[in-house]
Write a protein that holds these residues in place. Structure first.
Motif, PDB file in Angstrom:
ATOM      1  N   ARG A 142      -5.879  -7.579  39.169  1.00 29.47           N
ATOM      2  CA  ARG A 142      -6.031  -7.770  37.258  1.00 29.47           C
ATOM      3  C   ARG A 142      -7.456  -6.831  37.699  1.00 29.47           C
ATOM      4  O   ARG A 142      -8.659  -6.550  38.315  1.00 29.47           O
ATOM      5  N   ALA A 143      -8.059  -6.070  36.149  1.00 37.55           N
ATOM      6  CA  ALA A 143      -8.613  -5.272  36.269  1.00 37.55           C
ATOM      7  C   ALA A 143     -10.118  -5.864  36.598  1.00 37.55           C
ATOM      8  O   ALA A 143     -10.226  -6.962  35.472  1.00 37.55           O
TER       9      ALA A 143
ATOM     10  N   LYS B 161       6.093   9.945  32.234  1.00 40.89           N
ATOM     11  CA  LYS B 161       4.750   9.114  32.923  1.00 40.89           C
ATOM     12  C   LYS B 161       3.708   9.702  33.554  1.00 40.89           C
ATOM     13  O   LYS B 161       3.237   9.311  34.660  1.00 40.89           O
TER      14      LYS B 161
ATOM     15  N   PHE C  90      -0.128   9.261  33.711  1.00 36.34           N
ATOM     16  CA  PHE C  90      -0.708   8.266  33.529  1.00 36.34           C
ATOM     17  C   PHE C  90      -0.939   8.723  35.528  1.00 36.34           C
ATOM     18  O   PHE C  90      -1.948   8.260  35.653  1.00 36.34           O
TER      19      PHE C  90
ATOM     20  N   ALA D 231      -9.241  -1.100  35.013  1.00 36.09           N
ATOM     21  CA  ALA D 231      -7.780  -0.920  34.238  1.00 36.09           C
ATOM     22  C   ALA D 231      -6.516   0.227  34.477  1.00 36.09           C
ATOM     23  O   ALA D 231      -5.497  -0.841  34.630  1.00 36.09           O
ATOM     24  N   SER D 232      -7.144   1.104  34.871  1.00 39.12           N
ATOM     25  CA  SER D 232      -6.031   2.066  35.067  1.00 39.12           C
ATOM     26  C   SER D 232      -4.880   1.424  36.217  1.00 39.12           C
ATOM     27  O   SER D 232      -3.976   1.945  36.999  1.00 39.12           O
ATOM     28  N   GLN D 233      -6.236   1.365  37.624  1.00 43.65           N
ATOM     29  CA  GLN D 233      -5.685   1.170  38.676  1.00 43.65           C
ATOM     30  C   GLN D 233      -4.911  -0.429  38.289  1.00 43.65           C
ATOM     31  O   GLN D 233      -3.774  -0.261  39.417  1.00 43.65           O
ATOM     32  N   ALA D 234      -5.682  -1.254  37.748  1.00 46.63           N
ATOM     33  CA  ALA D 234      -3.799  -2.277  38.119  1.00 46.63           C
ATOM     34  C   ALA D 234      -3.172  -2.244  37.122  1.00 46.63           C
ATOM     35  O   ALA D 234      -2.467  -2.536  37.540  1.00 46.63           O
ATOM     36  N   ASP D 235      -2.958  -1.410  36.245  1.00 47.06           N
ATOM     37  CA  ASP D 235      -2.170  -0.926  35.330  1.00 47.06           C
ATOM     38  C   ASP D 235      -0.309   0.012  36.195  1.00 47.06           C
ATOM     39  O   ASP D 235       0.181  -0.684  36.825  1.00 47.06           O
ATOM     40  N   LEU D 236      -1.292   0.166  37.051  1.00 46.21           N
ATOM     41  CA  LEU D 236      -0.293   1.240  37.822  1.00 46.21           C
ATOM     42  C   LEU D 236      -0.113   0.125  39.178  1.00 46.21           C
ATOM     43  O   LEU D 236       1.149   0.073  38.850  1.00 46.21           O
TER      44      LEU D 236
ATOM     45  N   ASN E  89       0.848  -2.740  38.963  1.00 38.96           N
ATOM     46  CA  ASN E  89       1.733  -3.537  37.421  1.00 38.96           C
ATOM     47  C   ASN E  89       2.828  -2.871  37.569  1.00 38.96           C
ATOM     48  O   ASN E  89       3.685  -3.321  37.582  1.00 38.96           O
ATOM     49  N   LYS E  90       2.779  -1.790  37.288  1.00 37.78           N
ATOM     50  CA  LYS E  90       4.259  -0.739  37.514  1.00 37.78           C
ATOM     51  C   LYS E  90       5.171  -1.083  38.330  1.00 37.78           C
ATOM     52  O   LYS E  90       5.929  -0.877  38.290  1.00 37.78           O
TER      53      LYS E  90
END
Length: 321
Positions: A114-115, A136, A139, A171-176, A178-179
């Motif tokens: 999580r961020a 993507k 990203f 946020a970017s690291q968390a999003d990556l 999770n994806k």
């Protein structure tokens, strides 16, 4: 059946009764941090501890208020008030603290990054296909991750070290993560403090083994004995050494003089027997050496007539005359 909604005052009163009941029923308390622990996971922990411990969570302001009202009856609980901060809870038990701590550790569950979270471990994204479509790509470019398109799928060219222990997840690291369905961290109730018999100590104390504790105690006793002997101050640790040293002095005097006592007499007999055995061994060795020397034969010197003078080479052959 109609569910009756309790008032806020009633809920506080019930929580107060539960807290007092736990204090009077249990003698040991583990103060735990509950960051990132979900209600379903907490329910599983309660189930695992059923019959062995009781978990109480609550607002810090309410807990401080309860502790303040019970100081007159339980004065040693006043020491807990300064530590009531953050997202904490109480695990009351009469069981082994190590056993309860192990159950809490076993109930850790993997969770998505999580961020804003602090990395618990190093996180590396392996090279290979990501399963993401080509659109993507931007990203990954924002995170400076080298990629290529293979068979219509984005593929990471080489391993990427994304996070180091202690880093703050953006946020970017968390999003990556999770994806890519990567769950690098695990969360559970973490023991931060131990409260027992009015004493508070850090959770790291629980990691000390029985062997380590005995070794530390032995070194401490040895240090006390050394200091006591050096300054001539008798203690329980030094008295056995003083007695032994005194006995050694008495024994030395007895061996050097005609003075004797039971213990010295036994030592004298042992020394006499040892001397006799040594003497017998020396005599036997000397006799064996003499016997061996008598059996040795003197080497026979070779006569001159037997020595090859090389006559043929000296006088020449018959053909030379």
């Amino acid at each position: 059946m109609v569910k009756v909604e309790r008032s806020k005052k009633e809920r506080k009163s019930e929580y107060f009764d539960r807290f007092i009941s736990a204090v009077t029923s249990y003698s040991r308390v583990l103060i735990v941090n509950a960051d990132n622990v979900r209600s379903k996971q907490l329910a599983q922990v309660r189930k695992s501890l059923r019959g062995r411990a009781s978990i109480l969570m609550g607002k810090n302001t309410l807990i401080r208020k309860i502790l303040g009202t019970m100081i007159s009856e339980f004065p040693h609980y006043e020491k807990l008030i300064p530590h009531i901060r953050g997202n904490i809870g109480f695990v009351f038990t009469n069981d082994s603290l190590n056993a309860i701590r192990d159950i809490l550790v076993e109930n850790k569950l993997p969770a998505p990054a999580r961020a804003g979270a602090i990395a618990q471990c190093d996180v590396t994204i392996p090279a290979g296909p990501t399963g993401m479509p080509p659109e993507k790509t931007s990203f990954f470019q924002a995170l400076n991750i080298a990629t290529k398109i293979a068979r219509g799928i984005i593929e990471i060219i080489s391993d990427v070290h994304l996070l180091t222990v202690g880093d703050k997840v953006n946020a970017s690291q968390a999003d990556l993560l999770n994806k890519m369905n990567i769950f690098p961290f695990s969360y559970g109730l973490k023991v931060v403090l131990v409260f027992e018999d009015g004493l508070i100590y850090p959770a790291s104390i629980l990691d000390i083994t029985k062997e380590e504790l005995l070794a530390k105690f032995s070194r401490a006793v040895s240090a006390v004995a050394s200091v006591s002997l050096a300054i001539g101050y008798p203690t329980a640790a030094s008295i056995p050494h003083s007695i032994i040293n005194g006995f050694k002095n008495l024994l030395a005097v007895a061996l050097a003089t005609d003075i004797t006592f039971d213990a010295a007499e036994r030592v004298k007999q042992m020394l006499a027997t040892q001397r006799a055995n040594v003497s017998a061994g020396v005599i036997s060795a000397s006799q064996e050496e003499l016997r061996t020397a008598g059996n040795e034969e003197e080497p026979v010197e070779k006569e001159e007539s037997d020595i090859d003078l090389g006559a043929g080479g000296l006088f020449g052959s018959d053909d030379d005359f």
